[in-house]
Design an enzyme around this catalytic site. Structure first.
Site, PDB file in Angstrom:
ATOM      1  N   GLU A 129      -9.971   5.539   2.973  1.00  0.00           N
ATOM      2  CA  GLU A 129     -10.719   4.407   3.514  1.00  0.00           C
ATOM      3  C   GLU A 129      -9.711   3.330   3.872  1.00  0.00           C
ATOM      4  O   GLU A 129      -8.603   3.320   3.335  1.00  0.00           O
ATOM      5  CB  GLU A 129     -11.696   3.863   2.453  1.00  0.00           C
ATOM      6  N   LYS A 148       0.821  -1.216   0.000  1.00  0.00           N
ATOM      7  CA  LYS A 148       0.000   0.000   0.000  1.00  0.00           C
ATOM      8  C   LYS A 148       0.855   1.265   0.000  1.00  0.00           C
ATOM      9  O   LYS A 148       0.461   2.292  -0.540  1.00  0.00           O
ATOM     10  CB  LYS A 148      -0.938   0.002   1.209  1.00  0.00           C
ATOM     11  N   SER A 180       1.872  -9.550  -0.675  1.00  0.00           N
ATOM     12  CA  SER A 180       1.507  -8.131  -0.610  1.00  0.00           C
ATOM     13  C   SER A 180       1.725  -7.508   0.764  1.00  0.00           C
ATOM     14  O   SER A 180       1.871  -6.290   0.870  1.00  0.00           O
ATOM     15  CB  SER A 180       0.052  -7.955  -1.042  1.00  0.00           C
TER      16      SER A 180
HETATM   17  C1  LIG Z   1      -1.586  -6.920   2.646  1.00  0.00           C
HETATM   18  C2  LIG Z   1      -2.721  -6.616   1.740  1.00  0.00           C
HETATM   19  N1  LIG Z   1      -2.839  -7.263   0.572  1.00  0.00           N
HETATM   20  C3  LIG Z   1      -3.857  -7.036  -0.265  1.00  0.00           C
HETATM   21  C4  LIG Z   1      -4.862  -6.147   0.040  1.00  0.00           C
HETATM   22  C5  LIG Z   1      -5.984  -5.989  -0.932  1.00  0.00           C
HETATM   23  O1  LIG Z   1      -5.926  -4.831  -1.697  1.00  0.00           O
HETATM   24  P1  LIG Z   1      -5.582  -4.867  -3.241  1.00  0.00           P
HETATM   25  O2  LIG Z   1      -6.440  -5.876  -3.892  1.00  0.00           O
HETATM   26  O3  LIG Z   1      -5.873  -3.486  -3.716  1.00  0.00           O
HETATM   27  O4  LIG Z   1      -4.149  -5.192  -3.387  1.00  0.00           O
HETATM   28  C6  LIG Z   1      -4.789  -5.433   1.241  1.00  0.00           C
HETATM   29  C7  LIG Z   1      -5.842  -4.465   1.595  1.00  0.00           C
HETATM   30  O5  LIG Z   1      -6.015  -4.003   2.661  1.00  0.00           O
HETATM   31  C8  LIG Z   1      -3.697  -5.678   2.118  1.00  0.00           C
HETATM   32  O6  LIG Z   1      -3.590  -5.036   3.279  1.00  0.00           O
END
Ligand SMILES: Cc1ncc(COP(=O)(O)O)c(C=O)c1O
Lengths: 394, 258
Positions: free
Chosen positions: A107, A85, A374
């Site tokens: 948000e 993020k 992520s």
């Molecule tokens: C670690 C992590 N991965 C994935 C996501 C999902 O978001 P996005 O699909 O935009 O990557 C989030 C959302 O809060 C997150 O904190």
């Protein structure tokens, strides 16, 4: 093609009170996008503050254990604030600063985007307010306190299902109420144009790095890239630079919750229909009359009834695949990666790990899988303990 | 001339909004008749949506109550059909893009026209996305209304040119809901619109007291009142007919005696 469209998806279905700000944002984004000083400032922040480039780690034990494809992990969990993020947030907050804004709002679902926004706001001296579903403030209490520590004001959202979609509703309402000095740092590749494009551009560094790193390590492209999909920002970031490399399978992992054949799911591609919501035409979980469905996933970050418009296009064109992964599978993968590699993934990312575990076995050692990790899982430890029926004294 | 435009022919117009199905369909029917009888020139019926992003807490609450009570798009079509047996007042639907799109845009317009709906307001569909719905509206003779806001800036002229029915002028920034204070920031926007279009202009968002209605009516051809009525309905429920009718009569009087 109409503005901000990804085939039929995307667009700018926003209230009139938001349109002025969206057009200002588009203008300013174009203006700064190729500005050398802006690029240099952002590159410096990503390197010196966020810790980029993130590692591409060869998960040797996992590879051996599963006995199929060679597995790499893209370590977005090692970024400052613990997830991908921050890439988007540093870009948008710097842009907001250039635009002369003094306040950012956001948000948040899992709290990772809120934490990242509060962090960037602290760094760049901006006022910060974060909207978070009340249900999520309970699931992710630690992140609420973290945001407060960073100087942000956190508003628990009590409308609707009290989760991510309601937090987006409330942030949009807050934006149109005070728009002149405020930028809405949207956290995923969703919402009205130009957000899906801006967020993708700030996240595509993930895939650009993967490409350079895997070519350096292996001299060839991976057979597949896997990422979890909430709104879809880490996934589009990982996928984008590979879209024209047809040999690379792009696999998005959606949250199936208790299963796609139950009502307690958040798997949009598997269970949704085309609709118009949160500023975009895309796929949404909804009923026959277009009421947005209350969705469910153990993961607050994937607990969203829609998907970014560019993913809807990639799905429709057959360029990317989207698979549902249940709570149980994600929790099993969460534990597996912790024990096998000593890496505790975010429960969101664990959805991608789970599917990789399934397909790796059916692949050959010559084939490479990259899992976009992520985020890190510290925030989820208490919730997973609860899920497993373990009581903790936090 | 459209029936909606006609409604502005007798002095300043009063446009009343209520959320369909709050507290139930039967009460909505009685309210609409009473609001018309008390002097409203146009009535907007909200088709409740699960996530009304342009709405403040009052109308959010009404939408949630209506959906919980089982209100659906089909039940509102049936209600309008029934009301149209004797009700002349122009009727508008106000709802979000998704309920229309999910119903099937063309099928939605066809049923609206058959039931006797005159116009449609979709707050999350700005000028730039009008064509999503405009074709089907034209085909079935439904006016697709447009909104302008104090921040519409150089888009005001385009919006004014494309607008149908009446132009919905948002009084001030923010979402729907009662405001304690209203400014005249929309007045300069209306001046620009008038250069482009002879369409009537009505101001909405935040108007609740007779004084505010009078103040805003001075800048425009009519005023739109929503949250203040919905608040009465929230308070009195099935017994809200009388207080709502009395309130409408009071506002109508205030904007008539200029
Ligand atoms: C670690 C992590 N991965 C994935 C996501 C999902 O978001 P996005 O699909 O935009 O990557 C989030 C959302 O809060 C997150 O904190």
């Amino acid at each position: 093609m109409r503005k901000g469209r990804f085939s039929q998806y995307g667009g700018q279905y926003a209230p009139e009170t938001m349109m002025g700000a969206l057009q200002e944002l588009e203008r300013e984004y174009r203006r700064w996008r190729n500005d050398p000083t802006f690029e240099a400032e952002l590159a410096a922040l990503l390197k010196n503050y966020a810790g980029r480039p993130s590692l591409l780690y060869y998960a040797e034990k996992m590879t051996r254990d599963l006995g199929g494809a060679k597995i790499y992990l893209k370590r977005e969990d090692l970024n400052h604030t613990g997830s991908h993020k921050i890439n988007n947030v540093l870009g948008q907050t710097l842009l907001a600063k250039k635009m002369g804004k003094t306040r950012v709002i956001a948000e948040t679902g899992a709290g990772q985007h809120g934490v990242a926004t509060a962090t960037a706001a602290a760094l760049m001296d901006m006022e910060c307010e974060v909207f978070m579903g009340k249900e999520d403030t309970a699931r992710q209490a630690l992140n609420v306190y973290r945001m407060q520590l960073l100087g942000a004001k956190v508003h628990p959202v009590t409308s609707g299902t009290q989760t991510l979609k309601d937090a987006v509703n409330e942030t949009m309402r807050a934006w149109v109420t005070r728009i002149a000095d405020t930028h809405y740092v949207l956290g995923s590749v969703m919402g009205p144009h130009p957000f899906p494009t801006i967020v993708r551009d700030y996240q595509r560094i993930i895939g650009a790095e993967i490409k350079a790193q895997i070519l350096a390590a292996e001299g060839k492209l991976p057979a597949a890239i896997l990422a979890c999909v909430g709104g879809g920002s880490n996934a589009i970031g990982a996928f984008y630079d590979f879209i024209t490399d047809q040999s690379v399978r792009l696999i998005g992992c959606e949250a199936a919750g208790r299963g796609v054949d139950t009502a307690e799911t958040a798997a949009t591609i598997a269970t949704g229909k085309v609709g118009i919501f949160h500023g975009m035409k895309s796929l949404f979980c909804q009923d026959d009359f277009g009421q947005i469905a209350p969705v469910y996933s153990i993961s607050a970050g994937l607990d969203y009834p829609g998907i970014g418009p560019e993913h809807a296009m990639l799905w429709e064109k057959g360029r990317a695949e989207y698979v549902p992964v249940t709570d149980d599978e994600a929790v099993a993968a969460f534990e597996y990666l912790s024990r096998t590699e000593g890496i505790i993934p975010a429960i969101e990312s664990a959805h991608a790990v789970a599917h990789a575990m399934t397909i790796a076995k059916e692949m050959t050692p010559e084939q490479i899988i990259v899992i976009n990790l992520s985020g890190r899982g510290d925030k989820d430890v208490a919730a997973i303990a609860r899920y497993k029926g373990v009581s903790l004294y936090e | 001339m459209s029936k909606i435009k006609n409604a502005f022919g007798k002095g300043k117009a009063l446009i009343a909004y209520i959320t369909g199905g709050d507290p139930n369909i039967e009460t909505t029917g009685r309210l609409i008749r009473a609001i018309a009888a008390a002097g409203a020139d146009l009535i907007e019926i909200g088709i409740p949506f699960s996530d009304p992003i342009a709405e403040g807490p009052v109308i959010q609450g009404a939408s949630a109550r209506a959906l919980a009570a089982g209100c659906t798009t089909d039940r509102l079509f049936d209600l309008v059909m029934e009301l149209r047996k004797d009700l002349e007042t122009p009727l508008l639907f106000m709802t979000y893009a998704n309920p229309v799109f999910a119903y099937g845009t063309e099928r939605f317009m066809q049923r609206s026209a058959a039931a006797g709906i005159d116009g449609l307001i979709i707050p999350d569909t700005p000028y730039e996305e009008r064509e999503e719905f405009a074709g089907a509206c034209r085909q079935y003779g439904i006016d697709l209304l447009s909104m302008v806001a104090p921040t519409s800036a150089d888009r005001v002229r385009q919006i004014g040119k494309a607008a149908e029915g009446f132009l919905y002028c948002v009084s001030s920034l923010g979402v729907t809901g009662v405001r304690t204070k209203l400014t005249d920031e929309i007045a300069s926007v209306i001046k620009i619109v008038r250069e482009e279009s002879d369409l009537p202009c009505a101001i909405g968002f935040g108007i609740s007291t007779p004084e505010q209605a009078k103040q805003m009516a001075a800048y425009a051809d009519g005023v739109i009142i929503g949250s203040a009525i919905v608040k009465l309905i929230a308070e009195y429920g099935e017994n809200s007919i009388e207080p709502v009718a009395a309130y409408i009569a009071q506002i109508k009087k205030a904007i008539t005696e200029q």
